[in-house]
Scaffold this motif. Structure first.
Motif, PDB file in Angstrom:
ATOM      1  N   SER A 195      18.439 -20.557 -14.045  1.00 23.49           N
ATOM      2  CA  SER A 195      17.403 -19.846 -14.799  1.00 23.49           C
ATOM      3  C   SER A 195      16.485 -19.125 -13.834  1.00 23.49           C
ATOM      4  N   THR A 230      12.351 -17.379 -13.580  1.00 20.18           N
ATOM      5  CA  THR A 230      11.019 -17.398 -14.183  1.00 20.18           C
ATOM      6  C   THR A 230      10.358 -16.049 -13.962  1.00 20.18           C
ATOM      7  N   GLN A 266       7.532 -17.297 -17.893  1.00 21.26           N
ATOM      8  CA  GLN A 266       8.535 -17.596 -18.911  1.00 21.26           C
ATOM      9  C   GLN A 266       9.894 -17.828 -18.256  1.00 21.26           C
ATOM     10  N   TYR A 300      13.942 -17.903 -18.241  1.00 16.22           N
ATOM     11  CA  TYR A 300      15.034 -17.198 -18.892  1.00 16.22           C
ATOM     12  C   TYR A 300      16.375 -17.687 -18.342  1.00 16.22           C
ATOM     13  N   TYR A 301      17.333 -17.842 -19.255  1.00 18.87           N
ATOM     14  CA  TYR A 301      18.707 -18.184 -18.914  1.00 18.87           C
ATOM     15  C   TYR A 301      19.609 -16.999 -19.255  1.00 18.87           C
ATOM     16  N   GLU A 333      21.925 -15.313 -21.489  1.00 18.46           N
ATOM     17  CA  GLU A 333      22.086 -15.486 -22.927  1.00 18.46           C
ATOM     18  C   GLU A 333      23.556 -15.706 -23.279  1.00 18.46           C
ATOM     19  N   LYS A 386      13.885 -23.052 -24.488  1.00 17.83           N
ATOM     20  CA  LYS A 386      12.971 -22.210 -23.721  1.00 17.83           C
ATOM     21  C   LYS A 386      12.792 -22.675 -22.282  1.00 17.83           C
TER      22      LYS A 386
END
Length: 321
Positions: A283, A285, A289, A291-292, A294, A302
């Motif tokens: 992931s 940041t 936030q 994020y992986y 998708e 999250k």
């Protein structure tokens, strides 16, 4: 054999570079990493680092992203990762966030497995040794050509270089200077991107209390030849953390871009990613936030689930790598 090529003879190809030189570049699936490195459909990338740094998992994440976002198909030769069944299970783990280890809460169900099975079947081809002797370099080249013809692969992977059966040589550097250009040309002639994983030598001679630093390409057996012949070169290096009084490898990963070729691919520098070992996913940041990559096969979440210090001390922290 070489042929003379004049500019007027390839004028359209040169103009195409001017118009579309960056249009063909493929995202890694991570915006922060894309600032330093993107995947050129035809080219080569060497990924290296110390053992247990997550090199294979990083590469599998790239391949998964290329399949999800661009429909790319991949050939994987990775004896170090285990049997073909184990390799496919690792890909499915990274794709779904679900493990095949029933000890964990994210144990994959049969329904989840059969849901993702067609996608993996369509996009991943695993080459498995039939006996104790692995592929030699010429056999690997033949395998790539056959898979390009039969399966329309877009990438090939060797994980790792030491698992190829090499012919005898007296000087590692001279041998690499012969073989790596041949590996580069294979990608160009087959119009694929070839990935190669190799190990750096374990650090020695550290002073008391001193932690290992990320290895340079010179710490791979053969030294400068790797950097000289590589198109793109990436080091994967995990940071250390203190856990219950002991120093252990943590889950923050430095992706160090050592070399890019051609320049449109990116630039040298360091990108930081985190590894969620429970879901086998990386992931990034951005502005706080997480994020992986998708995936329609992955449940929505999250933030990564990181075990408490008590759980960390009760398990082998390095096992997922």
């Amino acid at each position: 054999m070489a042929v003379i090529t004049r500019l007027f003879d390839i004028n359209e190809k040169v103009l195409k570079l001017r118009e579309n030189s960056t249009d063909e570049l493929l995202s890694t699936g991570f915006k922060t990493l894309d600032n330093f490195y993107t995947v050129k459909p035809t080219g080569t990338t060497i990924i290296y680092g110390y053992p247990k740094m997550g090199k294979t998992e990083f590469l599998f994440q790239l391949l998964i992203s290329l399949s999800l976002n661009y429909g790319k198909k991949h050939l994987i030769y990775s004896p170090e990762s285990g049997s073909a069944a184990e390799i496919y299970s690792a890909i499915i783990h990274g794709l779904t966030g679900k493990t095949f280890d029933k000890r964990y809460h994210n144990y994959i169900t049969e329904e989840e497995y059969f849901r993702v099975q067609p996608f993996v079947q369509d996009h991943f081809i695993v080459a498995e040794d039939t006996d104790e002797q692995g592929l030699n370099f010429d056999e690997y080249i033949k395998l790539v050509k056959n898979c390009k013809k039969d399966y329309k692969i877009a990438t090939s992977t060797i994980d790792n270089w030491n698992d190829i059966e090499h012919e005898s040589y007296s000087n590692v550097s001279d041998y690499l200077k012969r073989k790596l250009p041949k590996w580069n040309k294979l990608a160009l002639t087959q119009n694929i991107h070839s990935f190669l994983i190799c190990h750096a030598k374990n650090p020695i001679g550290l002073k008391n209390g001193e932690l290992p630093k990320a290895p340079t390409p010179y710490e791979i057996d053969g030294g400068a030849a790797w950097l000289q012949k590589a198109y793109n070169m990436i080091c994967i290096n995990r940071d250390y953390i203190e856990l219950n009084g002991d120093v252990q490898l943590g889950n923050e990963v430095d992706v160090i871009i050592q070399k890019v070729k051609p320049r449109i691919v990116g630039k040298t520098g360091i990108c930081k990613l985190d590894y969620d070992w429970i879901r086998k996913c990386y992931s990034e940041t951005i502005d706080g936030q997480i994020y992986y990559i998708e995936s329609p096969y992955k449940e929505s979440y999250k933030a990564p689930t990181k075990p408490s210090a008590a759980i960390q001390s009760a398990i082998n922290y390095d096992a997922p790598f």
